[in-house]
Motif scaffolding. Structure first.
Motif: not given
Ligand SMILES: Nc1ncnc2c1ncn2[C@@H]1O[C@H](COP(=O)(O)OP(=O)(O)O)[C@@H](O)[C@H]1O
Ligand code: SF4
Ligand SMILES: [Mg+2]
Lengths: 449, 145
Positions: A163-179
């Motif tokens: 779902s869009p919720m899940e996709a948003a969470a996956m993208i945000a998590r990856e970005k947060a890990r890196q940043e």
């Protein structure tokens, strides 16, 4: 207790044992036993229909309190597009998003932005050969669960994307890990949800072993706090990354419109959804490519955890998207990203069937027919089952007795006492008289209200 | 007696809006007993088409369904006008449906061809002015579709 997680639960203190919920449950998952409603876990799809109709507020949605965010070092808010429709006189999404930062979040990742990526990926998917058409949207988890328990042949038609919720969470998590360099345990990602179905989707996801979302908050709980903060927002930050396409996912029809040229059908409200699924199963619709279904009337703006009327909310979303670009988020390449794919497909779960052994099931069916014939056919619900036929089914399965029917019970008592009276002694006459004057369970619950 | 479930339906020719109810009921029963899902789909489609035909072409009729563990038999009986040329009626696109029915989306002339496609056996007995009887059979786990 149940192994299966459910976000729709019963508060038995508030339940008076009336028949409102049993009659409206789309999977016949509720019975009243010993004066209280009970939810049959395997059948419940967490659509929230019973929460909507219970006049006693005895059906409760489960979600996380806002305070859970405090246990995480880096907190990310995932607002559902339906949140945008809750506010009056708003013409800038950034006011809401800036307000969310004021609530204590470190970052906001709009679900509508991820929805634009899903739309783009769906357009690619639709152009493939060899897929089962029409493709059914996978966005509403209540609809997915409904298909899984009632429509085995349609499981393969479901769009195999998160779902869009899940996709948003996956993208945000990856970005947060890196940043931030933080570990997963320190990053908390919270969906601000229109419905309990999404809570279930996070705790026990379909198509994926584990959700990237940490917790789920209710729009209804976040809204008042956010509204008062928003009044004080001075400078807004340019946070929003959504265009018309993403924001339109808030209401029914948005996801289909984003597919641009496909022949589509969009249906909302659980009863309409069931009719469409029945029709699809019988191949009654020709020439359709895409089916968008949402359990709630109006789409997600009609979720039970929202505060505003769905049609008002939808009109507001329309106003909000007025000066937005068509789409703000785009896939890096013209290909479906790996993370969007489901790990496994939707599986049929035969909870509605009588038995896995066909001969046994047929015997049971004949017995159900026989018992149905003995019942008065009033479907009054006093026995605790939604219909006479359903009581007959419960009896055959071993969960109920024929004397649960108040009319049969009355008749039996009457017969016993006339027999005794004809034998000369009449010890039960006064009992019988009392019984006949006794209100039926249905009248009793009416009186208790 | 081998175990089977018999269902009988009166299909009213007066109320167009109720056409399709009998096949829906059969589908519900088959789902409840956990019948082979491909067979359910074929029974539902074939019986629906036959039921609609009785309503629009024959003023209603009756449907008798016999469910066996491995097969579903359907007999549709009406006392309508009968079919003049069965072979012609069976061709895709042939229809004598009136315009008012067509405007509802029926009368595409695909009913009989679809029945043939989705069933494992199909037999029509018809007599002009007397009526039509259709015998349909769908095997569970059968490969016809
Ligand atoms: N039960 C029936 N009684 C009389 N005529 C029938 C019956 N069923 C079918 N027909 C004839 O066969 C034709 C083709 O049927 P069908 O393939 O179902 O197409 P349609 O119903 O769309 O016309 C009908 O138009 C009608 O003339
Ligand atoms: S339509 Fe939207 S709000 Fe309603 S249950 Fe489905 S996902 Fe939740
Ligand atoms: Mg026809």
């Amino acid at each position: 207790m149940d192994k299966v997680f459910h976000s729709v639960t019963l508060d038995s203190n508030k339940c008076v044992g009336c028949t409102n919920c049993i009659k409206r449950c789309p999977t016949e998952a509720i019975r009243v036993r010993d004066g209280k409603a009970q939810i049959i876990s395997g059948r419940c799809i967490d659509c929230g229909q019973c929460i909507r109709i219970c006049p006693h507020y005895a059906k409760r949605p489960v979600y996380d309190p806002l305070s859970v965010i405090d246990s995480y070092k880096y907190k990310i808010a995932l607002p559902a597009p339906a949140l945008y429709g809750q506010f009056n006189d708003l013409d800038d999404i950034d006011i809401i998003l800036t307000g969310l930062l004021g609530l204590g979040f470190d970052h906001v990742a709009e679900v509508s932005a991820a929805a634009e990526l899903i739309s783009e990926a769906t357009r690619i998917y639709m152009s493939k050969k060899g897929i089962k058409r029409p493709v059914i949207s996978s966005a509403c988890p209540a609809v997915l669960r409904l298909i899984a328990v009632r429509f085995p042949d349609l499981c393969e038609h479901v769009l195999p994307f998160v779902s869009p919720m899940e996709a948003a969470a996956m993208i945000a998590r990856e970005k947060a890990r890196q940043e931030t360099g933080l570990s997963d345990d320190d990053i908390g990602i919270f969906f601000i949800s229109p419905c309990p179905a999404k809570v279930t989707d996070v705790k026990s996801p379909i198509g994926k072993a584990k959700s990237s979302v940490t917790g789920v908050l209710a729009i209804s709980e976040v809204f008042p706090k956010l509204a008062s903060l928003m009044n004080k927002v001075g400078e807004t930050e340019p946070l929003s990354q959504s265009g018309v396409i993403g924001v339109s996912w808030a209401g029914i029809g948005g996801e289909s419109a984003a597919l641009l040229n496909e022949q589509h059908l969009a249906a909302d409200g659980i009863e309409n959804v069931i009719q469409v699924l029945e029709g699809l199963e019988d191949e009654k619709f020709r020439g359709l490519d895409f089916i968008e279904l949402s359990a709630c009337s109006g789409g997600c703006v009609g979720g039970v955890l929202t505060v505003e009327n769905p049609y008002v909310a939808r009109a507001r979303v329309q106003r909000l998207r007025k000066y937005l670009p068509f789409s703000c988020s785009h896939l890096p390449t013209h290909a479906i990203p790996e993370y969007m794919n489901w790990e496994h497909s939707l599986e049929f779960s035969p909870v509605m069937e009588l038995s896995s052994d066909i001969t046994k099931a047929m015997k049971m069916m004949s017995e159900i027919d026989r018992i149905s014939g003995l019942l008065p056919g009033l479907d009054c619900g006093s026995c605790g089952a939604p219909s006479c036929r359903c009581l007959a089914e419960d009896i055959v399965k071993g969960g109920a007795q024929i004397t649960d029917c108040v009319f049969i019970l009355r008749e039996r008592i009457h017969n016993i006492s006339t027999t005794l009276a004809s034998m000369g002694s009449n010890p039960l006459a006064s009992v019988q008289e009392k019984m006949m004057r006794m209100p039926s369970p249905m009248q009793k619950s009416d009186r208790d209200e | 007696m081998s175990s089977s479930i018999s269902l009988h339906f009166d299909v009213s020719g007066d109320d167009f809006t109720r056409a399709g109810e009998a096949s829906t009921q059969v589908k519900k029963t088959l789902k409840k007993i956990g019948y082979d899902s491909d067979a359910i789909r074929r029974v539902a489609i074939a019986m629906y088409e036959g039921e609609i035909n009785m309503v629009i072409h024959a003023g209603g009729g009756t449907a008798d369904v016999e469910i066996y563990p491995d097969r579903v038999d359907i007999v549709l009986t009406d006392e309508g006008p009968g079919i003049e040329d069965v072979e012609k009626a069976m061709t895709a696109g042939f229809s004598t449906a009136p315009d008012n029915v067509r405007s509802l989306g029926f009368g595409a002339g695909m009913g009989l061809p679809n029945i043939e496609k989705y069933t494992d056996s199909m037999r029509i007995e018809t007599e002009i002015g007397v009526g039509t009887k259709m015998f349909l059979s769908v095997n569970a786990g059968g490969s016809n579709s």
